[in-house]
Write a protein that holds these residues in place. Structure first.
Motif, PDB file in Angstrom:
ATOM      1  N   LYS A  74       0.868  -1.180   0.000  1.00  7.82           N
ATOM      2  CA  LYS A  74       0.000   0.000   0.000  1.00  7.82           C
ATOM      3  C   LYS A  74       0.904   1.229   0.000  1.00  7.82           C
ATOM      4  CE  LYS A  74      -3.761  -2.258   2.540  1.00  7.82           C
ATOM      5  NZ  LYS A  74      -4.641  -2.197   3.743  1.00  7.82           N
ATOM      6  N   LEU A  75       1.293   1.667  -1.190  1.00  9.67           N
ATOM      7  CA  LEU A  75       2.293   2.736  -1.290  1.00  9.67           C
ATOM      8  C   LEU A  75       1.782   4.081  -0.804  1.00  9.67           C
ATOM      9  CD1 LEU A  75       4.182   1.991  -4.627  1.00  9.67           C
ATOM     10  CD2 LEU A  75       4.737   1.324  -2.289  1.00  9.67           C
ATOM     11  N   HIS A  76       0.470   4.238  -0.636  1.00  8.81           N
ATOM     12  CA  HIS A  76      -0.035   5.489  -0.073  1.00  8.81           C
ATOM     13  C   HIS A  76       0.211   5.545   1.436  1.00  8.81           C
ATOM     14  CE1 HIS A  76      -3.300   2.564   0.287  1.00  8.81           C
ATOM     15  NE2 HIS A  76      -3.710   3.248   1.348  1.00  8.81           N
ATOM     16  N   VAL A 123      -8.535  -7.184  -9.295  1.00  3.97           N
ATOM     17  CA  VAL A 123      -7.629  -8.294  -9.580  1.00  3.97           C
ATOM     18  C   VAL A 123      -6.299  -7.743 -10.078  1.00  3.97           C
ATOM     19  CG1 VAL A 123      -7.239 -10.359 -10.978  1.00  3.97           C
ATOM     20  CG2 VAL A 123      -9.540  -9.839 -10.136  1.00  3.97           C
ATOM     21  N   LYS A 124      -5.224  -8.192  -9.445  1.00  8.39           N
ATOM     22  CA  LYS A 124      -3.893  -7.716  -9.838  1.00  8.39           C
ATOM     23  C   LYS A 124      -2.936  -8.899  -9.862  1.00  8.39           C
ATOM     24  CE  LYS A 124      -2.657  -3.657  -9.037  1.00  8.39           C
ATOM     25  NZ  LYS A 124      -2.312  -2.331  -8.478  1.00  8.39           N
ATOM     26  N   ILE A 125      -2.169  -9.006 -10.942  1.00  7.77           N
ATOM     27  CA  ILE A 125      -1.181 -10.071 -11.095  1.00  7.77           C
ATOM     28  C   ILE A 125       0.188  -9.443 -11.294  1.00  7.77           C
ATOM     29  CG2 ILE A 125      -0.446 -12.049 -12.492  1.00  7.77           C
ATOM     30  CD1 ILE A 125      -3.359 -12.376 -13.347  1.00  7.77           C
ATOM     31  N   ALA A 126       1.155  -9.871 -10.507  1.00  4.88           N
ATOM     32  CA  ALA A 126       2.523  -9.387 -10.650  1.00  4.88           C
ATOM     33  C   ALA A 126       3.365 -10.459 -11.338  1.00  4.88           C
ATOM     34  CB  ALA A 126       3.113  -9.058  -9.284  1.00  4.88           C
ATOM     35  N   ILE A 127       4.228 -10.030 -12.256  1.00  7.82           N
ATOM     36  CA  ILE A 127       5.043 -10.957 -13.040  1.00  7.82           C
ATOM     37  C   ILE A 127       6.518 -10.627 -12.840  1.00  7.82           C
ATOM     38  CG2 ILE A 127       5.559 -11.820 -15.363  1.00  7.82           C
ATOM     39  CD1 ILE A 127       2.716 -10.751 -16.127  1.00  7.82           C
ATOM     40  N   PHE A 169       5.853   3.916 -13.447  1.00  7.14           N
ATOM     41  CA  PHE A 169       5.491   2.550 -13.112  1.00  7.14           C
ATOM     42  C   PHE A 169       4.769   2.495 -11.769  1.00  7.14           C
ATOM     43  CE2 PHE A 169       6.168  -1.664 -11.403  1.00  7.14           C
ATOM     44  CZ  PHE A 169       5.938  -2.491 -12.495  1.00  7.14           C
ATOM     45  N   LEU A 170       5.307   3.201 -10.783  1.00 11.26           N
ATOM     46  CA  LEU A 170       4.677   3.208  -9.458  1.00 11.26           C
ATOM     47  C   LEU A 170       3.285   3.825  -9.508  1.00 11.26           C
ATOM     48  CD1 LEU A 170       7.604   4.246  -7.063  1.00 11.26           C
ATOM     49  CD2 LEU A 170       6.728   1.953  -7.515  1.00 11.26           C
ATOM     50  N   LEU A 171       3.183   4.950 -10.195  1.00 14.03           N
ATOM     51  CA  LEU A 171       1.913   5.683 -10.210  1.00 14.03           C
ATOM     52  C   LEU A 171       0.858   4.990 -11.060  1.00 14.03           C
ATOM     53  CD1 LEU A 171       3.231   9.354 -10.453  1.00 14.03           C
ATOM     54  CD2 LEU A 171       2.364   8.154  -8.426  1.00 14.03           C
ATOM     55  N   LYS A 172       1.281   4.232 -12.049  1.00 12.02           N
ATOM     56  CA  LYS A 172       0.303   3.503 -12.859  1.00 12.02           C
ATOM     57  C   LYS A 172      -0.464   2.510 -12.004  1.00 12.02           C
ATOM     58  CE  LYS A 172      -0.195   0.484 -16.885  1.00 12.02           C
ATOM     59  NZ  LYS A 172       0.511  -0.237 -17.994  1.00 12.02           N
ATOM     60  N   SER A 173       0.247   1.867 -11.091  1.00 16.64           N
ATOM     61  CA  SER A 173      -0.393   0.881 -10.228  1.00 16.64           C
ATOM     62  C   SER A 173      -0.924   1.502  -8.942  1.00 16.64           C
ATOM     63  CB  SER A 173       0.611  -0.230  -9.874  1.00 16.64           C
ATOM     64  OG  SER A 173      -0.028  -1.315  -9.251  1.00 16.64           O
ATOM     65  N   TYR A 223      14.599  -5.689  -4.235  1.00 20.67           N
ATOM     66  CA  TYR A 223      13.322  -6.003  -4.868  1.00 20.67           C
ATOM     67  C   TYR A 223      13.377  -5.540  -6.312  1.00 20.67           C
ATOM     68  CZ  TYR A 223      12.367  -1.015  -4.208  1.00 20.67           C
ATOM     69  OH  TYR A 223      12.456   0.355  -4.240  1.00 20.67           O
ATOM     70  N   TYR A 224      12.484  -6.094  -7.137  1.00 24.81           N
ATOM     71  CA  TYR A 224      12.383  -5.699  -8.531  1.00 24.81           C
ATOM     72  C   TYR A 224      10.988  -5.135  -8.797  1.00 24.81           C
ATOM     73  CZ  TYR A 224      16.457  -8.765  -9.135  1.00 24.81           C
ATOM     74  OH  TYR A 224      17.674  -9.359  -9.030  1.00 24.81           O
ATOM     75  N   LEU A 225      10.892  -4.269  -9.785  1.00 30.21           N
ATOM     76  CA  LEU A 225       9.609  -3.746 -10.231  1.00 30.21           C
ATOM     77  C   LEU A 225       9.204  -4.550 -11.467  1.00 30.21           C
ATOM     78  CD1 LEU A 225      10.352   0.083  -9.876  1.00 30.21           C
ATOM     79  CD2 LEU A 225       9.294  -1.445  -8.207  1.00 30.21           C
ATOM     80  N   GLY A 226       8.367  -5.556 -11.262  1.00 31.01           N
ATOM     81  CA  GLY A 226       8.020  -6.463 -12.343  1.00 31.01           C
ATOM     82  C   GLY A 226       6.825  -5.981 -13.148  1.00 31.01           C
ATOM     83  N   GLY A 227       6.401  -6.818 -14.095  1.00 35.98           N
ATOM     84  CA  GLY A 227       5.217  -6.499 -14.880  1.00 35.98           C
ATOM     85  C   GLY A 227       3.959  -6.660 -14.035  1.00 35.98           C
ATOM     86  N   ILE A 228       2.963  -5.813 -14.267  1.00 36.03           N
ATOM     87  CA  ILE A 228       1.728  -5.852 -13.479  1.00 36.03           C
ATOM     88  C   ILE A 228       0.517  -5.810 -14.394  1.00 36.03           C
ATOM     89  CG2 ILE A 228       0.313  -4.612 -11.794  1.00 36.03           C
ATOM     90  CD1 ILE A 228       2.834  -3.645 -10.470  1.00 36.03           C
ATOM     91  N   VAL A 229      -0.411  -6.717 -14.116  1.00 35.47           N
ATOM     92  CA  VAL A 229      -1.686  -6.754 -14.823  1.00 35.47           C
ATOM     93  C   VAL A 229      -2.769  -6.361 -13.829  1.00 35.47           C
ATOM     94  CG1 VAL A 229      -3.336  -8.168 -16.078  1.00 35.47           C
ATOM     95  CG2 VAL A 229      -0.884  -8.612 -16.313  1.00 35.47           C
ATOM     96  N   THR A 230      -3.601  -5.377 -14.176  1.00 28.25           N
ATOM     97  CA  THR A 230      -4.666  -4.920 -13.279  1.00 28.25           C
ATOM     98  C   THR A 230      -6.006  -4.957 -13.997  1.00 28.25           C
ATOM     99  OG1 THR A 230      -3.126  -3.433 -12.121  1.00 28.25           O
ATOM    100  CG2 THR A 230      -5.482  -3.048 -11.800  1.00 28.25           C
ATOM    101  N   LYS A 231      -6.947  -5.651 -13.375  1.00 26.82           N
ATOM    102  CA  LYS A 231      -8.322  -5.700 -13.862  1.00 26.82           C
ATOM    103  C   LYS A 231      -9.229  -5.420 -12.665  1.00 26.82           C
ATOM    104  CE  LYS A 231      -7.670  -7.431 -18.191  1.00 26.82           C
ATOM    105  NZ  LYS A 231      -8.326  -7.115 -19.456  1.00 26.82           N
ATOM    106  N   GLY A 232      -9.470  -4.152 -12.394  1.00 25.49           N
ATOM    107  CA  GLY A 232     -10.266  -3.802 -11.224  1.00 25.49           C
ATOM    108  C   GLY A 232      -9.558  -4.199  -9.946  1.00 25.49           C
TER     109      GLY A 232
END
Length: 210
Positions: free
Chosen positions: A29-31, A145-149, A50-54, A134-143
């Motif tokens: 929870k980056l906020h 639902v969030k998947i980190a790659i 990248f951070l702000l997109k998620s 840590y690494y900043l990986g790929g992220i999929v967001t659907k509402g």
């Protein structure tokens, strides 16, 4: 329970530590955290974007003597982002939780990493895997639902392609399904194990869906 299938892939466990991705995924929870980015160039812009997109409300301070105009414009759109027009100094690490260093000076980046480690801060030095906690990986967001790659820092391009693949195959209405299941879960009676069993039965069809 989500933990129940953590060790279901025996083939993965058979791999050596050098072949297996041993990173532990976590959603922050980056906020609620204090993030410091050191560097205001192209890579700094990439990391902030990248951070702000998620996490559009991430609490971030970016430090650099100068900033790309695009980065300044991006920061203006996010009240939780602060730009500090100064060179990095060690006092900037006070009251932080995580740090990203992406200047074009390797000595500065290494200094940021060393000082962060002394303060027990997790740190990411751009394009330098040995200096990353840590690494900043790929992220999929659907509402909801969030998947980190993650490719364990080996191939960001592969993570990008996997992200595009999952964005295409995961239906947009999955968020509605998740919300409906959440409401249904609230109506269930019984102890924790009974609720988990019932939810498992209802969602069993998902893994068999073609």
């Amino acid at each position: 329970m989500e933990e129940s299938k953590t060790f279901s892939n025996n083939q993965d466990l058979a791999l050596s530590p050098l072949e297996r991705n041993e990173l532990y995924p976590v959603f922050l929870k980056l906020h609620n955290l204090k993030v410091l980015i050191v560097g205001g160039g192209n890579v700094g812009l990439e990391k902030l974007s990248f951070l702000l997109k998620s996490s559009p409300n991430a609490d971030v301070e970016v430090v650099a003597p100068r900033f790309l105009p695009e980065l300044e414009v991006l920061a203006q759109k996010h009240p939780s982002v602060q730009l500090t027009y100064k060179k990095f100094n060690r006092w900037m690490l006070r009251k932080r939780h995580m740090v990203i260093a992406c200047t074009d000076d390797l000595k500065v980046n290494k200094r940021v990493y060393d000082l962060s480690r002394k303060r027990y801060l997790i740190c990411n030095i751009a394009d330098t895997p040995p200096l990353c906690d840590y690494y900043l990986g790929g992220i999929v967001t659907k509402g909801n639902v969030k998947i980190a790659i993650s490719t364990n820092g080996k191939s960001p391009t592969t993570a990008k392609r996997l992200r595009e693949f999952f964005e295409e195959i995961i239906p947009d209405d999955i968020n509605k399904m998740v919300e409906n299941l959440n409401e249904y879960r609230k109506t269930l009676k019984g102890d924790f194990e009974e609720k988990v069993q019932k939810m498992n039965e209802i969602t069993e069809a998902l893994k068999n869906k073609e």
